[in-house]
Motif scaffolding. Sequence first.
Motif, PDB file in Angstrom:
ATOM      1  N   UNK A 190      52.954  36.212  27.962  1.00 17.57           N
ATOM      2  CA  UNK A 190      51.938  35.326  27.371  1.00 17.57           C
ATOM      3  C   UNK A 190      50.859  34.991  28.389  1.00 17.57           C
ATOM      4  N   UNK A 191      51.289  34.732  29.614  1.00 23.40           N
ATOM      5  CA  UNK A 191      50.326  34.418  30.665  1.00 23.40           C
ATOM      6  C   UNK A 191      49.433  35.637  30.949  1.00 23.40           C
ATOM      7  N   UNK A 192      50.028  36.825  30.911  1.00 20.25           N
ATOM      8  CA  UNK A 192      49.273  38.051  31.232  1.00 20.25           C
ATOM      9  C   UNK A 192      48.226  38.388  30.172  1.00 20.25           C
ATOM     10  N   UNK A 193      48.456  37.955  28.917  1.00 12.79           N
ATOM     11  CA  UNK A 193      47.525  38.343  27.840  1.00 12.79           C
ATOM     12  C   UNK A 193      46.705  37.148  27.323  1.00 12.79           C
ATOM     13  N   UNK A 194      46.758  36.034  28.056  1.00 10.57           N
ATOM     14  CA  UNK A 194      46.142  34.806  27.534  1.00 10.57           C
ATOM     15  C   UNK A 194      44.624  34.935  27.311  1.00 10.57           C
ATOM     16  N   UNK A 195      43.994  35.896  27.985  1.00  9.75           N
ATOM     17  CA  UNK A 195      42.545  36.076  27.792  1.00  9.75           C
ATOM     18  C   UNK A 195      42.216  37.112  26.707  1.00  9.75           C
ATOM     19  N   UNK A 196      43.248  37.651  26.052  1.00 11.41           N
ATOM     20  CA  UNK A 196      43.004  38.657  25.000  1.00 11.41           C
ATOM     21  C   UNK A 196      43.209  37.981  23.642  1.00 11.41           C
ATOM     22  N   UNK A 197      42.111  37.775  22.945  1.00 12.73           N
ATOM     23  CA  UNK A 197      42.126  36.930  21.738  1.00 12.73           C
ATOM     24  C   UNK A 197      42.958  37.489  20.581  1.00 12.73           C
TER      25      UNK A 197
END
Length: 160
Positions: A56-63
């Motif tokens: 979740x932290x790794x993809x938090x900038x992918x909407x």
Amino acid sequence: METRAVYPGSFDPVTNGHIDLIQRSSALFDQVIVAILRNTDKTPLFTVEEREEMLKKAVCNMKNVSVTSFAGLLVDSVEQLGASVIVRGIRAVSDYEYELQMALMNRRLSNRVETVFMLPAESYSFLSSKLVKEIAQLGGSINGFVPPHVEERLRSKFRK
Ligand code: PNS
């Protein structure tokens, strides 16, 4: 109509190769759901909850990317999630045989689900969670192979 894809795997832990593939899939599909396998014969290093948190932290900038976990048959979860595509990464020819077998079996189990193979950046073609864990355990540098927060989690796992 919106195309939803599921990217399944063990993600024990997520590597930069996985993240590269998630980024590429998020540009192709409307929604990408990263799905962590719960039931497995393998003994994982990280719990499903830990793996989910790191992802979740790794993809938090992918909407258009979300993270979940699943148990049982992958095709059942794909359909329950309202998706029609399974994304799998192929790093080298050696991955292909197993991936082909799985994709054909999944198609046999559900003809409503298609598998799409994607290639990660060449610079990640040698990368695997298994090798990253081994290097971290033996005290080698895993810088550039996993995000910094995953590197920290690996270090503290092996410090214990
Ligand atoms: O990252 P991995 O370990 O290579 O991922 C393997 C995964 C999770 C995609 C595969 O083991 C899987 O789909 N398991 C769920 C059970 C299932 O559906 N088995 C039949 C596959 S043909």
